[in-house]
Design a protein around this motif. Structure first.
Motif, PDB file in Angstrom:
ATOM      1  N   UNK A  80       0.852  -1.188   0.000  1.00 28.17           N
ATOM      2  CA  UNK A  80       0.000   0.000   0.000  1.00 28.17           C
ATOM      3  C   UNK A  80       0.888   1.238   0.000  1.00 28.17           C
ATOM      4  N   UNK A  81       0.891   1.971  -1.104  1.00 31.56           N
ATOM      5  CA  UNK A  81       1.789   3.117  -1.255  1.00 31.56           C
ATOM      6  C   UNK A  81       1.454   4.259  -0.299  1.00 31.56           C
ATOM      7  N   UNK A  82       0.186   4.409   0.057  1.00 33.47           N
ATOM      8  CA  UNK A  82      -0.173   5.429   1.046  1.00 33.47           C
ATOM      9  C   UNK A  82       0.373   5.053   2.427  1.00 33.47           C
ATOM     10  N   UNK A 124       0.054   9.881  -7.727  1.00 34.27           N
ATOM     11  CA  UNK A 124      -0.852   8.721  -7.646  1.00 34.27           C
ATOM     12  C   UNK A 124      -1.882   8.746  -8.762  1.00 34.27           C
ATOM     13  N   UNK A 125      -2.457   9.911  -9.015  1.00 32.86           N
ATOM     14  CA  UNK A 125      -3.472  10.016 -10.062  1.00 32.86           C
ATOM     15  C   UNK A 125      -2.893   9.632 -11.414  1.00 32.86           C
ATOM     16  N   UNK A 161      10.432   2.997  -7.259  1.00 35.97           N
ATOM     17  CA  UNK A 161      11.379   3.798  -8.038  1.00 35.97           C
ATOM     18  C   UNK A 161      10.670   4.578  -9.144  1.00 35.97           C
ATOM     19  N   UNK A 162       9.662   3.993  -9.781  1.00 31.96           N
ATOM     20  CA  UNK A 162       8.898   4.707 -10.810  1.00 31.96           C
ATOM     21  C   UNK A 162       8.106   5.841 -10.166  1.00 31.96           C
ATOM     22  N   UNK A 163       7.483   5.558  -9.040  1.00 30.58           N
ATOM     23  CA  UNK A 163       6.717   6.589  -8.331  1.00 30.58           C
ATOM     24  C   UNK A 163       7.634   7.738  -7.939  1.00 30.58           C
ATOM     25  N   UNK A 164       8.804   7.417  -7.416  1.00 33.25           N
ATOM     26  CA  UNK A 164       9.756   8.452  -7.018  1.00 33.25           C
ATOM     27  C   UNK A 164      10.215   9.273  -8.221  1.00 33.25           C
TER      28      UNK A 164
END
Length: 125
Positions: free
Chosen positions: A4-6, A96-97, A109-112
């Motif tokens: 869960x990223x949150x 996130x969106x 790593x992609x999110x960052x």
């Protein structure tokens, strides 16, 4: 179990705010503070994964269904870098969106990287 990223973000923020240098905290304290949003199992899983990803020093190690290490010493350099990219609520929501509307999920790593690019755009870089 799904990461869960949150919850990951909340854990990193909690560690940064609540774990002074040289004074580790037990994951029980972390669980108590976050249990209104996530289950103990979800939190421990995220802590264990953050340790494996070298974002946290310490954390939770699960062996044979039991937690054998359950303290957090500090954020690592990599943990600070990740948190700095996703700390801002606006950047986090936009990241996130973008990720979840286009591909459904992505690695840390992609999110960052995406968050860093959004920050660069806002800074005009």
């Amino acid at each position: 179990m799904k990461l869960d990223h949150d919850c990951v973000r909340a854990i990193l923020i909690w560690v940064e705010s609540n774990v002074p240098v040289g004074n580790p905290r037990y994951t029980d304290e972390l669980i108590d503070d976050l249990k209104s949003k996530w289950t103990e199992a979800e939190i421990i899983y995220c802590v264990a994964q953050l340790g494996e990803a070298n974002l946290l020093d310490g954390g939770a190690v699960i062996q044979g269904g039991a937690i054998v290490i359950n303290q957090v010493n500090k954020l690592t350099w990599k943990g600070h870098e990740y948190l700095d990219n996703i700390r801002d609520d606006g950047i986090w929501k936009e990241t996130k969106a973008t990720v979840f509307s286009k591909v459904g999920n992505a690695s840390l790593s992609i999110i960052s990287s995406l968050a860093a690019k959004l920050i660069e755009t806002k800074l005009g870089l």
